[in-house]
Design a protein around this motif. Structure first.
Motif, PDB file in Angstrom:
ATOM      1  N   ALA D   4      -1.646 -13.182  -4.356  1.00 39.41           N
ATOM      2  CA  ALA D   4      -2.938 -14.201  -4.265  1.00 39.41           C
ATOM      3  C   ALA D   4      -2.449 -15.346  -3.600  1.00 39.41           C
ATOM      4  N   LEU D   5      -1.256 -15.890  -4.229  1.00 42.71           N
ATOM      5  CA  LEU D   5      -0.779 -16.937  -3.629  1.00 42.71           C
ATOM      6  C   LEU D   5      -0.386 -16.943  -2.322  1.00 42.71           C
ATOM      7  N   LEU D   6       0.222 -15.738  -1.792  1.00 43.56           N
ATOM      8  CA  LEU D   6       0.516 -15.592  -0.335  1.00 43.56           C
ATOM      9  C   LEU D   6      -0.649 -15.570   0.391  1.00 43.56           C
ATOM     10  N   PHE D   7      -1.523 -14.773  -0.135  1.00 41.61           N
ATOM     11  CA  PHE D   7      -2.846 -14.541   0.525  1.00 41.61           C
ATOM     12  C   PHE D   7      -3.493 -16.120   0.699  1.00 41.61           C
ATOM     13  N   TYR D   8      -3.784 -16.872  -0.013  1.00 43.97           N
ATOM     14  CA  TYR D   8      -4.258 -18.137   0.131  1.00 43.97           C
ATOM     15  C   TYR D   8      -3.622 -18.897   0.957  1.00 43.97           C
ATOM     16  N   THR D   9      -2.145 -18.805   0.804  1.00 41.98           N
ATOM     17  CA  THR D   9      -1.393 -19.666   1.744  1.00 41.98           C
ATOM     18  C   THR D   9      -1.557 -19.370   3.395  1.00 41.98           C
ATOM     19  N   LEU D  10      -1.718 -17.760   3.599  1.00 45.21           N
ATOM     20  CA  LEU D  10      -1.662 -17.422   4.800  1.00 45.21           C
ATOM     21  C   LEU D  10      -3.128 -17.799   5.404  1.00 45.21           C
ATOM     22  N   ALA D  11      -4.083 -17.478   4.574  1.00 39.85           N
ATOM     23  CA  ALA D  11      -5.526 -17.798   5.162  1.00 39.85           C
ATOM     24  C   ALA D  11      -5.590 -19.422   5.314  1.00 39.85           C
ATOM     25  N   ALA D  12      -5.042 -20.095   4.641  1.00 45.49           N
ATOM     26  CA  ALA D  12      -5.025 -21.525   5.073  1.00 45.49           C
ATOM     27  C   ALA D  12      -4.304 -21.975   6.286  1.00 45.49           C
ATOM     28  N   LEU D  13      -3.346 -21.019   6.220  1.00 46.98           N
ATOM     29  CA  LEU D  13      -2.475 -21.459   7.614  1.00 46.98           C
ATOM     30  C   LEU D  13      -3.291 -20.900   8.943  1.00 46.98           C
TER      31      LEU D  13
END
Lengths: 186, 377, 332, 175
Positions: D4-13
């Motif tokens: 989830a952390l990875l997803f949200y970071t990626l999504a934000a980026l």
């Protein structure tokens, strides 16, 4: 020495155009009036008996004390008949000469060089610019009265000024001690 | 997927012309030639040569040296074919003064001129091939040129600017054993020529790069004043060694290779054949080398009678003409004019490159075989 | 933790360094081989037979002044060499040096596609480098480069599809294993594909005779004319690393990767005494030698000829090869 | 959690880069942000175990299409956006239309995700088995069986587009 066919042909076809014919160490030279130069050259190129289709060289010689100081010289060659001829015309500094680039495209750069080095006015040339010297150069280096020595900077920037300076008798007398090219010419 | 269009389209999309300066500092303009190219994509619309970057005023200089001292200035024009320049000049003076040159001297002069042709063509071959991307040929050709330079060094002590001839003959006879070395060089060179040809002549890429590039018809070439191999490449049989034989050429048997298409490849083939013909002439010269002096009867101070002459010889690059005027009074020429073959050939570049690609420009500069020392004088 | 983080990181560190060192020696090898081809000696001054030249060159480049032209786009100008080198190094993540998982970082099931796609990113370095210099020659070169790389990429990818048809897998380990099982290197089954991939590889790495983007006799230095110092060195590294990649791909797909010659002949088993990775590296260097050899021999293509070769010869042949392979696959 | 952390970071980026794409001054910079954007989207695919799609995303979008964008942008050499006459009323009207579309999209997405959230696990992918690591073969299988007709139609469409492009280019060349 009998004149070759080419010379005879020009004399027949264009009577009066040839002022003189000279022969020296195997070379034939036609001396032509400036006004009829293009006419003669055109004949030399197109006529069957002459067929000078190759323009080897265009150059000039400067003979300063003379009224018409330049000799404009065309060295012609025929690749078909394999003979050579030189055509010479006398030109004054302010006279105009018709360009022969229409006859021989080869004359383009050669005439540019003549203009660049001697300052002969060639008209109807497609692209008359200086060729060997920089575009903003003043003076014409191959003229006999062009100074060979002088105050370098001034000469580089503005040779015309230098020419004027050195023609003043007293100011530049010391500078003139080095023998220039005109030392032999009265 | 878009199909890349190598040919310039004439549509309204391509209106952006790019003007680039090739040179004066550019790896393949053979010195300080500057070509201003007007490009449409990679296609050359127009080329304008700007020359004069090493203009030293040789003609003017010569008018202020005496007739003998000029010889070493002629070295500095086509500095990769100094002996040929010497030859043209001394013969012009001899013609002006009507000096008889001993037969042995004429033979040796012919040999030197042909040797010089080999050296000059080696340099041309190397640089031309390198411009097209074949690196190895450059090193091979320079290796053989080195042998020629060694031979010249042994003959006159210099490797580049020889000052090897005098009005009336030669300053020196050939050193003992020199002819043997020259003969073995000829044998070696023949083998090396086959090496070069293996690398290039039937190479598909070489053919693609040179066939139909810079095609010029014989008529147009004559009009443009091209001379030497570029003229013969268009099928015009004009070689001053045959047409107006100087030195001892009339006594030798050799062929003039002619091209048929007038493209870069034909000019390449012609020069390759000229290598072989030069070797043939050198061999004949060595076989028939007459005995005798190498210096004719010449006054100590040269002072030709007033008059003028134009004398042209076939240099490796084409018609090298000297127009000399003597006023009969001084020991300097009144007018010294060189008709430089490179200068006249370079003039044809504008015509040759039109419509070709940038890559062809370097191939064409190479095929013209210019030496800027001679173009700019 | 050890297996998932530390060991892969160690492997990556070792591999990146190995590649960079290999590149410096590859440069030395190129200079030496070309010198021998041209009857010269090549570098001889630094160390015995010039071996230390491989160290001297990078040191020199690092110490050189790093110039950014005034009119250049400075961010992109700095970014371009990085964008050129990084993909070249990333590709090694899926290159297996041997059958054991120790010898590769990852064996992903789309390994071959991964290589193709990552190398296709490398073109940005060249394009941006040429554009950011804000100079005419580099711009021309980068236009050439982008057109060239895109068109040859198509040919190479098309050809590799026919290889995938024969193997049925995209995993590089799987491809080599398939060659071991069938007992023959695919180079002999797919000679046309081998030639196509090799030619395409030459073109994609900008090597002679397709070195148009950096044709020094035409475009002075090509896209890196304005670069100097370490940034130039990065382009240089990228080019040679890409050469190693292409050689590795050719070896893996067509020459049995780490397999010994004639994997089907039992009595040659003593050849297995050499470790697998030595076979692999040896074969790669053999191909690198061929790259260099070609450079010493052939002249350069012209831009339009290069394009017509790519579009009118390589791509149709690749499609033909694909069709023939497909027919064979279905019939037999 | 990590996922989830990875997803949200990626999504934000990805979103941030998307904003950079439209807001960058220089057209080349904006294309560069687009490339990075695509690469990150590829990473997003990898986290979904869709490696094939990820690689194709890089190959086709980042490695192919955007190169062509860059090509065009470089050649046109836009130092700044061309100033055009803008009609404030037209701006307002088009803004209204766009806003409406975005609103409709949000409604659709939210409502469908609410419904999807209620759906049982496993049917999300649209067919029986969820993707495992070896998805290339399955993808091919699905494409050439269940989705054969749409696939062929799509390829036909692309072919037509290609032919059309060539014809258009040719006509300009010929005359």
């Amino acid at each position: 020495m009998e004149a070759p066919i080419a010379v005879a042909a020009v004399q027949d076809a264009l009577p009066g155009a040839i002022e003189a014919v000279s022969y020296w160490v195997g070379d034939w030279t036609l001396i032509v009036a400036r006004e009829r130069l293009l006419e003669v050259l055109e004949f030399l190129k197109t006529a069957e008996a002459t067929a000078f289709d190759y323009c080897s060289d265009v150059t000039a010689t400067d003979w300063p004390p003379r009224e018409r100081r330049f000799d404009l010289i065309y060295c012609l060659y025929s690749t078909r008949l394999r003979h050579r001829i030189r055509v010479k015309a006398r030109v004054a500094e302010d006279e105009e000469v018709e360009s022969v680039t229409g006859l021989w495209p080869a004359a383009n750069w050669l005439e540019r060089e003549v203009f660049d080095q001697f300052g002969i006015n060639i008209v109807n040339h497609p692209d008359l610019r200086r060729i060997l010297m920089p575009d903003e150069w003043q003076g014409y280096p191959q003229r006999k009265d062009y100074p060979l020595e002088g105050p370098g900077e001034l000469l580089m920037e503005n040779p015309q000024d230098w020419l004027r300076v050195r023609n003043l008798p007293d100011e530049a007398a010391d500078l003139r001690s080095g023998a220039g090219p005109d030392s032999e010419i009265e | 997927m878009t199909v890349p269009a190598p040919r310039a389209s004439t549509s309204q999309f391509d209106t952006n012309e790019l003007v680039i300066n090739m040179g004066p500092q550019h790896p393949s303009t053979h010195g300080v030639l500057r070509v201003v190219l007007r490009l449409d994509g990679e296609r050359v619309l127009d080329a304008d040569c700007v020359i004069g970057y090493i203009h030293r005023g040789v003609e003017k200089l010569c008018e202020n040296r005496d007739w003998t001292h000029i010889i070493l200035l002629t070295d500095r024009m086509d500095y990769v074919a100094a002996a040929t320049n010497n030859l043209g000049y001394v013969e012009a003076v001899e013609k002006l003064m009507q000096i008889e040159v001993p037969r042995r001297a004429r033979y040796i002069r012919t040999i030197l001129a042909e040797l010089q042709r080999i050296a000059s063509h080696c340099l041309w071959l190397g640089t031309h091939a390198m411009d097209i991307g074949a690196l190895t040929v450059l090193l091979y050709a320079f290796r053989e040129r080195e042998f020629v330079l060694d031979l010249f060094e042994e003959f006159c002590g210099a490797r580049l600017t020889y000052n090897s001839m005098r009005v009336g003959g030669l300053p020196l006879d050939i050193p003992p054993g020199w002819d043997r070395k020259l003969r073995s060089f000829c044998d070696l060179m023949e083998g090396k020529l086959d090496d070069y040809e293996t690398l290039l002549t039937n190479n598909r890429i070489w053919l693609k790069r040179t066939r139909d590039v810079g095609v010029i018809s014989g008529e147009e070439a004559i009009g443009l004043g091209l001379c030497g191999p570029p003229l013969r490449g268009s099928g015009v049989s004009r070689d001053l060694r045959k047409d107006e034989p100087n030195a001892a050429y009339e006594e030798f048997d050799f062929d003039i290779p002619l091209g048929t298409r007038g493209d870069t490849y034909d000019r390449y083939l012609i020069r390759m054949e000229e290598f072989r013909q030069s070797i043939r002439i050198i061999r004949q010269g060595l076989d028939g080398l007459p005995e005798g002096p190498v210096m004719g009867k010449v006054p100590r101070l040269l002072k030709p009678p007033a008059g003028e002459t134009y004398h042209a010889i076939e240099s490796p690059k084409g018609e090298l003409g000297y127009f000399l005027v003597s006023d009969g009074k001084s020991t300097n020429p009144y007018r010294f004019r060189v008709r430089p073959p490179s200068f006249c050939n370079l003039q044809g570049l504008k015509r040759l490159v039109r419509g070709h690609l940038v890559a062809d420009v370097v191939a064409l500069i190479g095929t013209i075989d210019i030496v800027l020392g001679e173009v700019d004088r | 933790m050890l297996d998932t983080v530390v060991i892969p990181l160690l492997k990556i560190a070792v591999l990146v360094n190995a590649v960079l060192v290999a590149v410096t020696f590859l440069v030395l090898m190129e200079r030496k081989v070309i010198a021998w081809a041209q009857s010269r000696l090549g570098p001889m001054r630094v160390g015995p037979y010039g071996i230390l030249q491989a160290l001297a060159d990078p040191i020199k480049l690092i110490l050189k002044e790093d110039i950014t032209p005034v009119k250049a786009d400075r961010y992109v100008f700095t970014l371009a060499p990085i964008m050129s080198l990084v993909p070249a190094l990333v590709v090694f993540a899926v290159v297996p040096f041997g059958p054991d998982p120790l010898y590769y970082i990852g064996d992903i099931n789309v390994g071959l596609l991964f290589i193709i796609s990552v190398t296709s990113i490398g073109v940005y370095g060249i394009i941006l480098g040429g554009w950011a210099s804000n100079s005419k020659y580099p711009l021309l070169a980068s236009l050439r480069a982008s057109a060239q790389l895109i068109s040859y990429e198509i040919a190479v990818t098309m050809t590799l599809v026919s290889v995938i048809l024969t193997t049925g897998t995209l995993s590089l380990v799987g491809i080599v294993e398939a060659q071991r099982e069938s007992g023959i290197w695919f180079g002999f089954i797919q000679p046309v594909a081998l030639v196509l991939v090799f030619i395409g590889g030459l073109a994609e790495t900008n090597r002679a005779p397709f070195d148009l983007p950096e044709a020094e006799t035409e475009l002075t230095g090509g896209f890196h004319t304005e670069y100097s110092g370490m940034r130039f060195a990065l382009f240089f590294l990228a080019e040679y690393a890409n050469m190693i990649v292409i050689s590795a791909v050719v070896v893996l797909i067509f020459f049995g990767g780490w397999l010994r010659p004639f994997p089907n002949i039992a009595w040659l088993g003593f050849l297995d005494l050499l470790p697998a990775w030595i076979w692999f590296v040896g074969k790669v260097f053999l191909f690198l030698y061929v790259f260099i050899w070609i450079r010493a021999t052939l002249p350069r293509y012209r831009y339009d000829q290069l394009m017509s070769l790519g579009w009118k010869v390589l791509i149709p042949v690749a499609i033909g090869n694909l069709v023939v392979t497909g027919v064979f696959k279905v019939v037999f | 959690m990590a996922e989830a952390l990875l997803f949200y970071t990626l999504a934000a980026l990805i979103l941030g880069l998307g904003v950079m794409v439209v807001s960058a001054r220089s057209a080349v910079h904006s294309v560069l942000f687009l490339v990075v954007n695509f690469l990150l989207v590829a990473v997003l695919y990898v986290t979904l175990n869709a490696e094939f799609v990820a690689v194709i995303q890089v190959l086709v979008y980042a490695g192919g299409i955007v190169v062509l964008y860059l090509f065009v942008v470089m050649l046109v050499n836009l130092k700044q956006a061309p100033e055009r006459f803008s009609d404030p009323r037209r701006l307002a009207r088009s803004g209204l239309v766009l806003g409406g579309v975005v609103l409709a999209l949000i409604v659709v997405v939210v409502s469908s995700s609410l419904r999807a959230g209620a759906a049982p696990e496993g049917t999300l992918s649209g067919f029986g088995t969820p993707f495992t690591s070896g998805n290339t073969e399955q993808l091919g299988w699905v494409l050439y069986t269940s989705y054969l007709i749409p696939f062929e139609l799509a390829s036909m469409l692309l072919l037509v587009a290609m032919v059309g492009a060539i014809v258009l280019a040719k006509r300009h060349l010929g005359e």
